[in-house]
Enzyme design. Sequence first.
Site, short mmCIF file in Angstrom:
data_model
loop_
_atom_site.label_atom_id
_atom_site.label_comp_id
_atom_site.label_asym_id
_atom_site.label_seq_id
_atom_site.Cartn_x
_atom_site.Cartn_y
_atom_site.Cartn_z
N ASP A 1 -8.74 6.01 -0.02
CA ASP A 1 -7.58 6.91 0.03
C ASP A 1 -7.19 7.28 1.45
O ASP A 1 -6.70 8.38 1.70
CB ASP A 1 -7.83 8.19 -0.79
CG ASP A 1 -8.25 7.87 -2.20
OD1 ASP A 1 -7.66 6.97 -2.80
OD2 ASP A 1 -9.21 8.51 -2.70
N LYS B 1 -4.09 3.27 3.04
CA LYS B 1 -4.03 1.83 3.34
C LYS B 1 -2.71 1.20 2.88
O LYS B 1 -2.14 0.38 3.58
CB LYS B 1 -5.19 1.09 2.67
CG LYS B 1 -6.54 1.43 3.25
CD LYS B 1 -7.64 0.64 2.57
CE LYS B 1 -7.93 1.10 1.16
NZ LYS B 1 -8.46 2.46 1.00
N GLY C 1 -5.48 2.47 -5.95
CA GLY C 1 -4.08 2.85 -6.13
C GLY C 1 -3.45 2.97 -4.77
O GLY C 1 -3.80 3.85 -3.99
N HIS C 2 -2.58 2.04 -4.42
CA HIS C 2 -1.92 2.08 -3.13
C HIS C 2 -0.49 2.61 -3.29
O HIS C 2 0.27 2.07 -4.07
CB HIS C 2 -1.88 0.68 -2.50
CG HIS C 2 -3.22 0.23 -2.01
ND1 HIS C 2 -3.46 -1.03 -1.55
CD2 HIS C 2 -4.38 0.90 -1.88
CE1 HIS C 2 -4.73 -1.13 -1.17
NE2 HIS C 2 -5.31 0.04 -1.37
N GLN D 1 -10.52 0.69 -1.82
CA GLN D 1 -11.60 1.69 -1.64
C GLN D 1 -11.92 1.82 -0.14
O GLN D 1 -11.04 1.67 0.67
CB GLN D 1 -12.85 1.32 -2.46
CG GLN D 1 -12.67 1.48 -3.96
CD GLN D 1 -12.01 0.29 -4.62
OE1 GLN D 1 -12.38 -0.84 -4.36
NE2 GLN D 1 -11.05 0.52 -5.48
P1 IMP Z 1 -15.42 2.95 -9.89
O1 IMP Z 1 -14.96 2.07 -8.77
O2 IMP Z 1 -14.33 3.28 -10.86
O3 IMP Z 1 -16.66 2.43 -10.54
O4 IMP Z 1 -15.85 4.36 -9.24
C1 IMP Z 1 -16.95 4.49 -8.36
C2 IMP Z 1 -16.64 5.49 -7.28
O5 IMP Z 1 -15.64 4.97 -6.41
C3 IMP Z 1 -16.10 6.82 -7.76
O6 IMP Z 1 -16.56 7.85 -6.89
C4 IMP Z 1 -14.60 6.69 -7.62
O7 IMP Z 1 -13.95 7.93 -7.48
C5 IMP Z 1 -14.55 5.88 -6.34
N1 IMP Z 1 -13.33 5.09 -6.22
C6 IMP Z 1 -13.03 3.94 -6.86
N2 IMP Z 1 -11.84 3.49 -6.46
C7 IMP Z 1 -11.38 4.33 -5.54
C8 IMP Z 1 -10.20 4.36 -4.72
O8 IMP Z 1 -9.34 3.49 -4.77
N3 IMP Z 1 -10.11 5.42 -3.86
C9 IMP Z 1 -11.08 6.36 -3.76
N4 IMP Z 1 -12.19 6.38 -4.49
C10 IMP Z 1 -12.34 5.36 -5.37
#
Ligand code: IMP
Length: 427
Positions: A13, A16, A40-41, A223
């Site tokens: 977040d 990007k 989510g971009h 991420q």
């Molecule tokens: P997962 O990727 O859904 O398995 O989540 C694992 C961890 O990564 C959690 O803490 C989510 O909140 C975090 N996470 C996954 N995708 C994003 C992203 O795009 N931005 C920020 N945090 C993310």
Amino acid sequence: MANTVLIGAQWGDEGKGKIIDVLTAAVDWVVRYQGGNNAGHTVEIGNERYVLHLIPSGILRPSTKNVIGHGVVVDPLALVKEITDLEQRGADLRGRFFLSDRAHLVLPYHNLLDACREQAASAGAKIGTTKRGIGPAYGDKAARVGLRAGDLLDPIFPALLQRRVEEANRVLGAWGQPPVDYAKLLADCQAATAKLAPFIADTIPMLNEALARKESILFEGAQGTMLDIDFGTYPFVTSSSATAGGACTGAGVAPHRIDRVVGVIKAYTTRVGEGPFPTELLDAMGEQLRKTGNEFGATTGRPRRCGWFDLVVARYSAMLNGIDAWALTKLDVLDAVPVIKICVAYDCDGERLTTVPANIRKLERCKPIYEEFPGWQCKTTDATTFAELPAGAQAYVRRLEELTGVKVGLLSVGPRRASTMKLTQDF
Ligand code: IMP
């Protein structure tokens, strides 16, 4: 433009999508190489706001070709929705969007298993996932039982899917959950295949042939470094390689093809989900950053945890990713802050740490050691050049460069395309 990997340097977040959108003006290809629709971009163009979860942000520039590489896990039903939404808003994806036939599929049973595991975890063990099935899908990939995008086109797909659904239903049954309806899922997959078939391709030769023709590629990380499966705050991480190295393994290009790495970093820090966050602010200042920075997840809408800039994380990230330049975002969010803090080291049980410890329990005990910085207390959003920024904001940026040893190449002071300034020649 040089072949560039763009990664998030904190916990995701960092903004990007916006930086990628700015850089795509000068590239031929944009490639996603890891993660899934947990990302989510957000990109704002004029009065239009786009939130992309799977399709690379380059799709918003008509001259750019876009690839979802095999390192991404793809929910075919979500992808169809995203394609349809873009088409309804006037985008033409034909011949400029490709999905790797090797990309693993995320199917509804992965989402259900993700949710079950989270629900069953005890209070301190919940990861706070996006519940998009990411962990179980990468789990199937590593266990060598996953289904891939290319399988959708194979006549034996119904039999492959049936085997997977049967196994998933046994596990779901053990969690006390109702089974997935195979016939309905097959019908949904077949409908999705009809839409996705023209886009599914072997993207590895496609990208390498483009490189041979001297076309440029932007590798779009999702991420962030601290959520990387190997380097992040394990187990409070995502299940993919969110660092720069992931671009090679997730897109199928050799390391020497990468010319540079750009790290996107916020002027403060945020994190969604559970896990240690040494500079987290649980007070009014945290609330102010969340409100001013509109820090709510683009995918789940969850409020993001907010805190001061963490230099330990920034340095770790610069080292791991080999960051050549920062894209510093959301400087404007600090406009009204009277005293700004930067965490320069951690105090862990009396020991001064300047790198991130692997042991999560140890990281949880780390207390930030701060350097204080006078706020500039005026608006930066209208600045279009570095010289137009207030002196205090300029000094803050220069101090971050000095402390991290990396120059700021791009600086963003607002959500619009026009609010990003180029500070160095190579952008
Ligand atoms: P997962 O990727 O859904 O398995 O989540 C694992 C961890 O990564 C959690 O803490 C989510 O909140 C975090 N996470 C996954 N995708 C994003 C992203 O795009 N931005 C920020 N945090 C993310």
